[in-house]
Scaffold this active site. Structure first.
Site, mmCIF file in Angstrom:
data_model
loop_
_atom_site.group_PDB
_atom_site.id
_atom_site.type_symbol
_atom_site.label_atom_id
_atom_site.label_comp_id
_atom_site.label_asym_id
_atom_site.label_seq_id
_atom_site.Cartn_x
_atom_site.Cartn_y
_atom_site.Cartn_z
ATOM 1 N N ARG A 159 53.333 -53.273 -2.316
ATOM 2 C CA ARG A 159 53.969 -54.273 -2.793
ATOM 3 C C ARG A 159 53.987 -54.992 -2.202
ATOM 4 O O ARG A 159 53.448 -56.558 -2.066
ATOM 5 C CB ARG A 159 54.817 -53.630 -4.049
ATOM 6 N N LYS B 243 57.806 -52.964 -12.151
ATOM 7 C CA LYS B 243 58.443 -52.749 -11.108
ATOM 8 C C LYS B 243 58.561 -53.556 -10.053
ATOM 9 O O LYS B 243 57.506 -54.181 -9.711
ATOM 10 C CB LYS B 243 57.770 -51.329 -11.276
ATOM 11 N N ASP C 155 48.154 -50.254 -6.627
ATOM 12 C CA ASP C 155 49.163 -49.721 -5.793
ATOM 13 C C ASP C 155 48.962 -48.870 -4.471
ATOM 14 O O ASP C 155 48.746 -49.404 -3.368
ATOM 15 C CB ASP C 155 50.871 -50.165 -5.912
ATOM 16 N N ASN C 156 48.187 -47.974 -4.684
ATOM 17 C CA ASN C 156 48.265 -47.137 -3.761
ATOM 18 C C ASN C 156 47.290 -45.952 -5.283
ATOM 19 O O ASN C 156 47.415 -46.252 -6.340
ATOM 20 C CB ASN C 156 49.193 -45.872 -3.557
ATOM 21 N N HIS D 177 53.149 -44.012 -12.308
ATOM 22 C CA HIS D 177 53.649 -42.697 -11.085
ATOM 23 C C HIS D 177 54.409 -42.053 -12.412
ATOM 24 O O HIS D 177 54.873 -42.342 -13.551
ATOM 25 C CB HIS D 177 54.694 -43.875 -10.798
ATOM 26 N N LYS E 299 47.454 -41.009 -2.755
ATOM 27 C CA LYS E 299 48.231 -41.162 -2.472
ATOM 28 C C LYS E 299 49.313 -40.864 -1.538
ATOM 29 O O LYS E 299 49.414 -39.616 -1.515
ATOM 30 C CB LYS E 299 49.494 -41.438 -3.580
ATOM 31 N N ASP F 204 50.872 -49.067 -11.038
ATOM 32 C CA ASP F 204 51.244 -47.534 -9.713
ATOM 33 C C ASP F 204 50.635 -46.140 -9.930
ATOM 34 O O ASP F 204 51.099 -45.311 -11.304
ATOM 35 C CB ASP F 204 52.714 -47.669 -10.493
ATOM 36 N N ASP F 205 49.921 -46.022 -8.510
ATOM 37 C CA ASP F 205 49.666 -44.529 -8.644
ATOM 38 C C ASP F 205 48.231 -44.571 -9.332
ATOM 39 O O ASP F 205 48.227 -43.182 -9.987
ATOM 40 C CB ASP F 205 50.582 -43.179 -8.490
ATOM 41 N N CYS G 89 54.381 -47.531 -2.217
ATOM 42 C CA CYS G 89 54.420 -48.237 -3.050
ATOM 43 C C CYS G 89 55.055 -49.443 -2.287
ATOM 44 O O CYS G 89 54.551 -50.968 -2.359
ATOM 45 C CB CYS G 89 55.646 -47.539 -4.250
ATOM 46 N N SER H 167 60.694 -47.392 -8.458
ATOM 47 C CA SER H 167 59.747 -45.963 -9.083
ATOM 48 C C SER H 167 60.920 -46.142 -10.284
ATOM 49 O O SER H 167 61.792 -45.560 -9.835
ATOM 50 C CB SER H 167 59.802 -45.170 -7.867
ATOM 51 N N HIS I 252 60.975 -52.902 -6.581
ATOM 52 C CA HIS I 252 60.255 -52.323 -5.441
ATOM 53 C C HIS I 252 60.302 -53.148 -4.072
ATOM 54 O O HIS I 252 59.556 -52.280 -3.372
ATOM 55 C CB HIS I 252 59.038 -51.378 -5.556
HETATM 56 MG MG MG Z 1 52.949 -46.625 -5.972
#
Ligand code: MG
Length: 473
Positions: A81, A134, A290-291, A238, A311, A37-38, A77, A159, A136
Site C-alpha cells: 500500500r 483498509k 495488494d498481493n 483477506h 501472498k 486485499d489478497d 499489505c 487488516s 494499513h
Molecule cells: Mg493483502
C-alpha cells in the site's frame, strides 16, 4: 450588487450550467482506484476463473485494458500500500521491515509525513480526495489518511483479522474444514474509523463491502462537478471472509466466491454511477489488488491461477495481480502485456492531472498513459524488483527473472533459500516458474546480477517504520 460583480456572478452561473449540461466537469480526469486485499491472479472471470462469476469486471476488462504483467511493490499489505500511494519501493520509505512484515494494532509507526502520496499531488491540482476502506499505513491519528492528503476517511484502519479475541474457533482450522464457514464478527474487534474517530467496534463485517461501495458512490455523487480521486481499498477477500445477504451462499465457489461476486457487483455499481452522472468519459478507473492469495486458508484463500506461490512470496503468485484500466473513449480496449506496477499510478495520475511529479526524491514508477491510450507499444519500464524483508530476492528484466533468494507463501510453502547459483526463468515461455534455465544462459544471468547490484547500490533505505510498538499496559 454592482455591475462588475453581477457580471461575474452571471458568468459563473453560465459556466457552471454548461459544465453540468456536458457532464464533463473539467479537463482533469477523475481517478478511482479499487484495491482488493489478497485477491489472486486467477480469481476473476476476466483472468480465467472457472467458478466465480464477475460479469462487471469482465465487462470492464472488455471495455478497458487488461494488464497481464502488472505488479505490486511488495507481497504483503502494508509495504504494498505504501508503494501504491507514494510511487516508491517501500524499502525507500521505511515501510518494509526485516522484523515485522506489516503494521499491527500495537504499532506506533506509519507512513512518514515526509512521503508524498497520490492524494497530496492531486489535491495540489485541485482534486477532492477520499480514502474508503483498509488503510494499513498507521492507525494512530498522525498516520491516518486525513494527514496524508485525503479530505476524508472511512474504514477499518488495518487488516480485518486483527484484534482477534480468545475463546473462538481457530479460523484456519475451520476454513480448512468448511468452504462456507463464517466467523462471529465479535471474534475480530476491529474498529471503523471516520476521519480520525472510531465510530464502530467491532466493525460489522457482514456488510463491510457493501458499505465501502456505498461510501465511494456517495463521494462520487457529491463531487461530480469537480475533479476527484477516490481510493477504495476493500478489506476483503483477506480472511475472515464475510459476504452481504444478497451474495451469501450464491456462488459456486463457497464464501470466497460470494465475497468476490459482491466486490464485482460493487464495481458494477460504481461504473454505472459514473455513466449515470455522465462522467464516465472523464474518469479513469483502476482495479487491482495488494498481493496474491493467502494459500494456507485452503478454499478461504484465493488462487494465483497459473502463477507460482501466493501472498508473501516473491514468486509471481505473490506479486503479479489481475489488473484492469477503464476509461471509455480514452483507454484503448485490449490486453496489455507490457510490465506495469502500482508505483506507476502516481506519475501517470500526475501527468493526466497536469501536475508535476515530485522531483526531490527517487520514484519507482513511470507514466504509463501512452500504453493505456494506445500511443505506444512499449513501456518505459525495463525492470521489476522483488523486495522482501529488506532484501532484494529477485529481479525481472524483459522476459527474464532471476531469483537470488526464494521463499514460499506467507505461513506455508518452501522455507527461505539463498541460492549460491541464482535461478533463472523465462516468464513469457514459462509463466509458472517451473524450469530453471540458468545453466543455459550464463550471459543473461551475469547481466541480471549486474542490474540487481546497480539497483541495490542506488537504494537508500529509510529507517524501519514498522518495528515501533506501544508499551504494554
Ligand atoms: Mg493483502
Amino acid at each position: 450588487m454592482n455591475r462588475p460583480l453581477r457580471h461575474l456572478c452571471y458568468t459563473l452561473i453560465i459556466s457552471s450550467l454548461s459544465i453540468f449540461a456536458s457532464g464533463q466537469a473539467a479537463e482533469k480526469p477523475n481517478f478511482v482506484i479499487i484495491f482488493c486485499d489478497d485477491l489472486g491472479y486467477g480469481d476473476i472471470g476476466a483472468f480465467g476463473n472457472p467458478s466465480i462469476q464477475t460479469p462487471h469486471l469482465d465487462q470492464m476488462a472488455d471495455e478497458g485494458q487488461r494488464w497481464t504483467n502488472f505488479y505490486v511493490g511488495a507481497s504483503v499489505c502494508t509495504p504494498s500500500r505504501a508503494a501504491l500511494l507514494t510511487g516508491r519501493l517501500p524499502i525507500r520509505n521505511g515501510m518494509m521491515s526485516a522484523k515485522r512484515r506489516v503494521l499491527f494494532p500495537d504499532s506506533t509507526g506509519g507512513l512518514p509525513k515526509s512521503e508524498i502520496t497520490i492524494a497530496e499531488v492531486v489535491k495540489d491540482a485541485g482534486y477532492a480526495t477520499a480514502a474508503v476502506g483498509k488503510w494499513h499505513l498507521g492507525h494512530l491519528k498522525q498516520h491516518l489518511p486525513t494527514n496524508h492528503g485525503f479530505d476524508s476517511y472511512w474504514g477499518i484502519p488495518y487488516s480485518n483479522d486483527m484484534e482477534a479475541q480468545r475463546g473462538f474457533p481457530n479460523y484456519r482450522q475451520m476454513a480448512q474444514k468448511d468452504p462456507n464457514y463464517v466467523a462471529p464478527i465479535e471474534q475480530y474487534q476491529v474498529p471503523i474509523i471516520h476521519n480520525t474517530t472510531v465510530v464502530e467496534r467491532p466493525a460489522n463485517q457482514h456488510s463491510i463491502t457493501q458499505r465501502y461501495t456505498d461510501k465511494a458512490i456517495d463521494f462520487i455523487k457529491a463531487n461530480r462537478s469537480q475533479p476527484f480521486f477516490v481510493y477504495l481499498a476493500h478489506n476483503l477477500p483477506h480472511i475472515p471472509l464475510y459476504a452481504g445477504k444478497d451474495h451469501r451462499g450464491k456462488s459456486r465457489r463457497g464464501i470466497y466466491g460470494d465475497v468476490i461476486e459482491e466486490i464485482d457487483a460493487g464495481v458494477g455499481k460504481i461504473l454505472k454511477t459514473l455513466k449515470d452522472l455522465n462522467i464516465d468519459e472523464n474518469t479513469l478507473v483502476v482495479f487491482t489488488s495488494d498481493n496474491g492469495p493467502w494459500l494456507p486458508f485452503h478454499t478461504h484463500g484465493g488462487s494465483a491461477g497459473l502463477l507460482r506461490e501466493g501472498k508473501g512470496s516473491t514468486f509471481e503468485g505473490g506479486m503479479r495481480e489481475p489488473t484492469i484500466f477503464w476509461w471509455p473513449g480514452k483507454v484503448k480496449p485490449g490486453v496489455q502485456m507490457e510490465m506495469g506496477t502500482t508505483m506507476d499510478l502516481l506519475p501517470t495520475f500526475c501527468k493526466l492531472a497536469g501536475s508535476s511529479t515530485p522531483s526531490d526524491r527517487t520514484l519507482d514508477g513511470y507514466d504509463i498513459s501512452p500504453l493505456l491510450f494506445g500511443e505506444a507499444t512499449m513501456g518505459e519500464r525495463k525492470n521489476v524488483y522483488y523486495w522482501r524483508s529488506e532484501q532484494l530476492y529477485a529481479i525481472r528484466e524483459g522476459a527474464w527473472k532471476l531469483h537470488f533468494i526464494t521463499e514460499g507463501c506467507y505461513g506455508i510453502g518452501p522455507k527461505k533459500q539463498v541460492h549460491e547459483s541464482p535461478e533463472l526463468y523465462n516468464l513469457e515461455q514459462d509463466p509458472s516458474e517451473k524450469h530453471n534455465v540458468a545453466i543455459h544462459h550464463p550471459e543473461i544471468v551475469a547481466r541480471l546480477v549486474a542490474s540487481a547490484q546497480a539497483h541495490r547500490d542506488g537504494v537508500e533505505k529509510m529507517e524501519d517504520q514498522l518495528v515501533g510498538r506501544a508499551a504494554r499496559e
